[in-house]
Each structure stands twice: as C-alpha cells, then as structure tokens.
Design an enzyme around this catalytic site. Structure first.
Site, mmCIF file in Angstrom:
data_model
loop_
_atom_site.group_PDB
_atom_site.id
_atom_site.type_symbol
_atom_site.label_atom_id
_atom_site.label_comp_id
_atom_site.label_asym_id
_atom_site.label_seq_id
_atom_site.Cartn_x
_atom_site.Cartn_y
_atom_site.Cartn_z
ATOM 1 N N GLU A 47 0.863 -1.275 0.074
ATOM 2 C CA GLU A 47 0.046 0.117 0.075
ATOM 3 C C GLU A 47 0.934 1.229 -0.062
ATOM 4 O O GLU A 47 1.994 1.328 0.691
ATOM 5 C CB GLU A 47 -0.915 0.078 1.280
ATOM 6 C CG GLU A 47 -1.589 1.228 1.502
ATOM 7 C CD GLU A 47 -2.158 1.163 2.777
ATOM 8 O OE1 GLU A 47 -1.447 0.727 3.827
ATOM 9 O OE2 GLU A 47 -3.414 1.613 3.002
ATOM 10 N N LYS A 128 -9.468 2.198 -1.788
ATOM 11 C CA LYS A 128 -9.710 1.366 -0.467
ATOM 12 C C LYS A 128 -11.055 2.070 0.034
ATOM 13 O O LYS A 128 -11.277 3.419 0.069
ATOM 14 C CB LYS A 128 -8.588 1.929 0.442
ATOM 15 C CG LYS A 128 -8.515 1.403 1.645
ATOM 16 C CD LYS A 128 -7.354 2.065 2.573
ATOM 17 C CE LYS A 128 -7.201 1.071 3.800
ATOM 18 N NZ LYS A 128 -5.868 1.320 4.466
ATOM 19 N N CYS A 198 -4.747 -2.979 2.776
ATOM 20 C CA CYS A 198 -4.399 -2.966 4.313
ATOM 21 C C CYS A 198 -5.808 -3.310 5.267
ATOM 22 O O CYS A 198 -6.322 -4.452 5.267
ATOM 23 C CB CYS A 198 -4.001 -1.331 4.851
ATOM 24 S SG CYS A 198 -3.076 -1.737 6.521
#
Lengths: 349, 349
Positions: A47, A128, A198
């Site tokens: 990330e 995300k 993540c």
C-alpha cells in the site's frame, strides 16, 4: 488439469519523508529483478508503495501534502513511475501496486492498480473502502495519528474481481477459439483476482464480495503500525514488543481465515520497519493457501521477495464442497449485513 | 467497571447409537457438577448433545430415525431431559445445549437453546442455518455421509442475539431502576449472546449478523469429522492424522478470527472421539477472546470442562476502535453479499 502460477510479495522496508522517489523506484526495480530470478509472474508491492505512510502526520503545508499523491492517471508513462512499468514489461511480470491517487478532478484515494505486463495495460484499479482512523488528529500529542479519513475519500469502485490474462498455460486467448474448442470460453482459466488494501483485510465483507465473484488470488498491500500509542480508549497496556507481536498475529489470522472461508490464495505485502525514523510498521508479508495455510512468509523486516508457486486448481476443493456458496449460503438470513451499518442503529447494546 | 463472567464448554466424548439416554444425561450432570466446582455461570454443551451424530447414517427405519429427535418442546420438563435442567437450576448455571428438534407440526431442525437457571426459562432458541453436506447419500459405500440437509430444515429463526440476565453483578434488574439511576436502563450490562451451530462458524455472515447486534459471547457446539473420506471431488489425499490436524486447525482458525473481527468472546464445545465405534470427531473445544486469542482449550478427546473467567468489557476496545462498525463499515459496497447466493449466478467463474 493444473493451473500453475508463480506469485510474489515484494515487501519493502521503510521509506522516509526525506527519501527520494528515484531511490524508492530503484529499490522496487531491484525487488522486481529478484522476483524475476525466481520465475515470479505476479508481484505485489505494498500500500502507498512510493512514499512514506504520510497519514500518520498532520500535514498543513499544501504543497508538501500534494507531493505524496500521484497526479498523473497514466502511471505506466508518468515520469515518477515509468521505469517501474518498463521493467515489469521487460521482465514479463504483472505488478500490483498501491499509491495515493489524486484525480484530475482533485479527489484523492488510497488506490491499488493491477498492471498486465503482457497487455501493457492497467487491467484493474481498486480504491480503498475501509479507511481506518479519524479525520481529525488526536488531541494527545503523544498519540500516533491515523488520518486516512482526512486524506482520502472512500473508494468508489467497489470490490471488482478481474481476470489476468497470459499467465496460465493452455487458456484460450481472444480470437483463439476454434471449432474443436466447443464449450470452452476464451479467458476461462485465467486467474480471477481481487485487490484490497490494508485494513480491508480485517473486514470479511471485502473478502466475501470477491469470493462471490469466484476470486482465486486476493492481493493486499499494507502499512500496519506495530506499536502506536493512541491513548484513546485503549484498556490493555502492552509493551511495544507485545503490541507488535499481536499486530502480526492479527494480520496473519485474517489473511489465513478469510482465504480459507473464500477458498482462495492470498498475497500480502508490507511496508515495514521504522519509517520516518521512529514509526514502527510490522513486516509479515505472506502467501496463504485456500486451506488457510501460510505457504511462504517474510523472514526480514526490510526489502524482501516472498515467493510461492501455486496451483490455482487447489481453490476448487473448497469452492465445490465446504464453501459451495450456491448450495450452502442463506442470503435470507443475512439482511442485517447490508441493512445496518453499526450496532447502535437498533442493536442490543 | 469490569463485567466478569465465568464461561465453560462441556466437551463430550462419543455417544453411540447403542448409548442409553439416561447414561448420556448422567454424563452431562457430571460435567455440570465439575463446571460448578470451578464456579462456571454459563456452560455450553455440543451440537446434538443427546445422541450420536446420526446424520452420518442413512436411516430408513422411521421409528429409529424418530428416536433421535426431541419431540417435546418443553425440554426443561420433558422426561428425557428434565434431570439436566433441574441440576442447572440447582447449581444456578445457565446452560446452552444442542439437540435435534421435531416440532409438533412435524418439522425437524438442528437446534440449540439457551436456558437461564435464574429465570428458569428458555431465553432463546436457534435453529441451524448453514446445514452442510447433502440430502442424498454418496454413491460410494466407502464415503461417510453428511445428511443434515436430509434430516433437518433450514433454520427459520435467523441470528437473534439476546441478553442473559442475573449473571453480571451490578446490572439493574426489572423493577430495580430508581430515580438516581437516571440514564441507566434495566438489563443494560447483561451479556449479549448469540448461538450458532457447528458449520455456521465457518460462515462470516453468521458472526457478522450477531456482531451487528453487539454480541459479546458466541456459543457454538459442534460435531466435526476428523477424517471422513467422501471420495467426492477431493484432490488432496491426506492421512487420517493429517486430516484430523487440519480439521482442528480450521476449527480454531474460524473461532479465533471471527471472534476478533466481531470483538466478542466465543465458546465452542465439541462432541468428539470415535462415535459408533469408528467415526472420528475432532475435539478442540475452546474459549477465545475478542482479540482472537485462545484463553482455554480442551486437553483430552473425551468428557471435559474447558473453563475461563473473562471480563466482558474486553470487547469494548475492538468494538470502539478497529471494529467500530458505525464509523468504518460501508454497506453500499456489500450488495453482492445479500444479492447473490453463489458464484455461478453472474460471477466470473
């Protein structure tokens, strides 16, 4: 018939606020070359792989903040990143990469892309969805901030699985279908992939949305604090060592269990070590099997290739038996999952 | 303020087709007494705790099949089971218990109940939603059948969390609320519980439905085959020892990860050992924490009490931070979970 695939996580050690972009890209090239020497076909970078994990800082200088984002949508040809994509094409390695995206319209996302070295194009993009932390900094100056909700918008592309072509031998290509191939579809057999970033990995919803598209390989880059005193409602007091051990435990636990519950492989790639001189990020990059076992994992807390050769057909047992969704799932009982966001909207608490 | 609670799993060794009900009940009484000597307030017995796990057999004799179900809805007063509930009341221990339920209307369910020793009533009932296996027996006579879909209807009570009263000190009881208690609600602070049964624990949807009701303790009894050659699409060949080890690994993995992802404690209770002389069931009963750690686990493959004293307030850190659903969940991205049952209805496969 086996469908072999050689996967790698490119774990990266710290990138500091003072690190130079060109140095970072050169570290990534070195990792790609190492992965190539092992025969890797797909390499996952972390990330926000190009910079320090800046959401830990409250940044008030607009031009400094701006410098952490990629402003050019065409990363394979952008000056900052072209070298990396050129090398991927040269080595015929697909890469997936996290970065802070700033759209031409001025919207920012914590984004991941998948680049096919074979087609030379970005096949898929993911923004995300589960942004952790807060929009406002913590009042306690000792606390480590997690300002993703400040610096990024919630991802607006959903969880969209995709097939990556030209990786698995024997798959029919476009225009390749012949009369004797009756019943075979072009692209059928190409690995089905899904990206998450993540914190998404802690949310079974992310995995299930991909699972319901038949995902075979989940890609997840991360920057995860090992020890971040937030002094914010935390009851348990842990030493930094205990906190780091627990963070690695949770990371592996969710990668293993969600891979198992969705009968897919997963690759996770950390940015790790002490960033900006003092902020500890966990390592623990790993590749897990559809049975939830760890096939390979990082041994260091720095730049390292984690490699495994897998057979995608190993997803089949889970998908056709214990986790045959069509036979076993009962959507009529799952209403709360999409009806209710939090507990307090009608829960017992 | 701490909210202490003493939890126990009552793991049970095998019950055979030839075992007598009265002997089984007496084993359960012994377990309850052991749990009582440790101070347990809540004891969980396994799935289908009163009989052998009969769905492994193709049973064509109607009266034999009928004998495996409880036909009396009032278990606390039914001749088969009254002793057990009387002992629970005497010892002031809440019990949760799995059994094969046959309703007065002739519908059968794989059911679990929660009995409060303090109110003397059944507080909640759950009917298993994720029935594994098949309706028809396998054609290969060597295969071990899993005929739950034949013998049980899909549970029709959803995943309904409930509060169990009189367990946690300091909670206001009905009629107890006084003027100076302004803002405090009766029953607030009583543990929030949810039941699931065996295979349900592998489905993150089960956990999330409870998580969205603020669940603090998940109760899950099970009968899980250690080695059951189904000769049915299985690619990997494992020895019985490897298969058993893998089954225990998967059991713990899903209990730990789903407890973590929903910030709740869990108790799991196995029926285990060699049933009916030759069918291997795993042990591994355990109590897990909201951080996903195993607090206590079975050491044997027979009748055993697994005990832990917990503080329900330990759920708070997860529920208010990493897994604060209201702040972090994005239901607009989860549509597939309730729209689509299986992959083949529009997936990439």
């Amino acid at each position: 018939m086996p469908r072999p695939l050689k996967l790698a996580a490119a774990q990266m050690g710290p990138i500091h606020q003072t690190s130079k972009r060109t140095d970072t890209i050169h570290r990534m090239l070195t990792l790609l070359q190492r992965a190539s020497s092992l025969g890797a076909q797909v390499v996952l970078f972390p990330e926000c792989a190009l910079t320090t994990f800046f959401p830990r800082h409250l940044i008030t200088d607009a031009s400094l903040l701006s410098s952490y984002y990629e402003h050019d949508d065409d990363l394979p040809n952008a000056p900052n990143t072209k070298l990396l994509f050129d090398e991927a094409k040269k080595l015929k390695i697909d890469i997936s990469l996290g970065y802070a995206e700033m759209t031409p319209g001025g919207k920012s996302y914590n984004t991941s892309l998948y680049f096919s070295a074979h087609t030379g194009t970005i096949l898929a993009k993911y923004r995300k969805i589960h942004l952790p932390g807060t929009s406002e900094p913590f009042s306690n100056p000792e606390a480590v901030n997690q300002l993703e909700k400040r610096y990024f918008h919630i991802g607006d592309l959903g969880f969209s699985a995709f097939r990556a072509p030209d990786l698995v031998p024997g798959v029919l290509k476009k225009g390749d279908v012949k009369e004797e191939d009756e019943g075979r579809t072009e692209g059928k057999g190409d690995p089905i992939m899904g990206m998450m970033i993540c914190n998404d990995r802690r949310w079974p919803e992310s995995w299930r949305c991909y699972g319901l598209q038949g995902v075979e390989v989940v890609l997840c880059g991360y920057n995860t604090a090992g020890y971040a005193p937030d002094l914010w409602g935390t009851r348990r007091v842990m030493t930094p060592g205990e906190a780091e051990e627990d963070a690695v435990f949770h990371h592996k636990l969710v990668m293993q269990s969600n891979s198992y519950m969705n009968s897919c492989f997963s690759i996770s790639a950390a940015k790790c070590g002490l960033e900006d001189g003092k902020y500890d990020l966990i390592a623990g990059s790993c590749i897990t099997s559809p049975e939830g076992h760890i096939l390979a994992e990082a041994k260091t807390r720095g730049d390292e290739i984690v490699f495994a050769e897998v057979d995608l057909e190993d997803c089949r047992q889970g998908k056709e038996k214990t986790f045959d969704f069509a036979r076993h799932r009962r959507v009529e009982a799952y209403g709360l999952i999409t009806e209710r966001t939090g507990v307090d909207e009608g829960g017992l608490l």
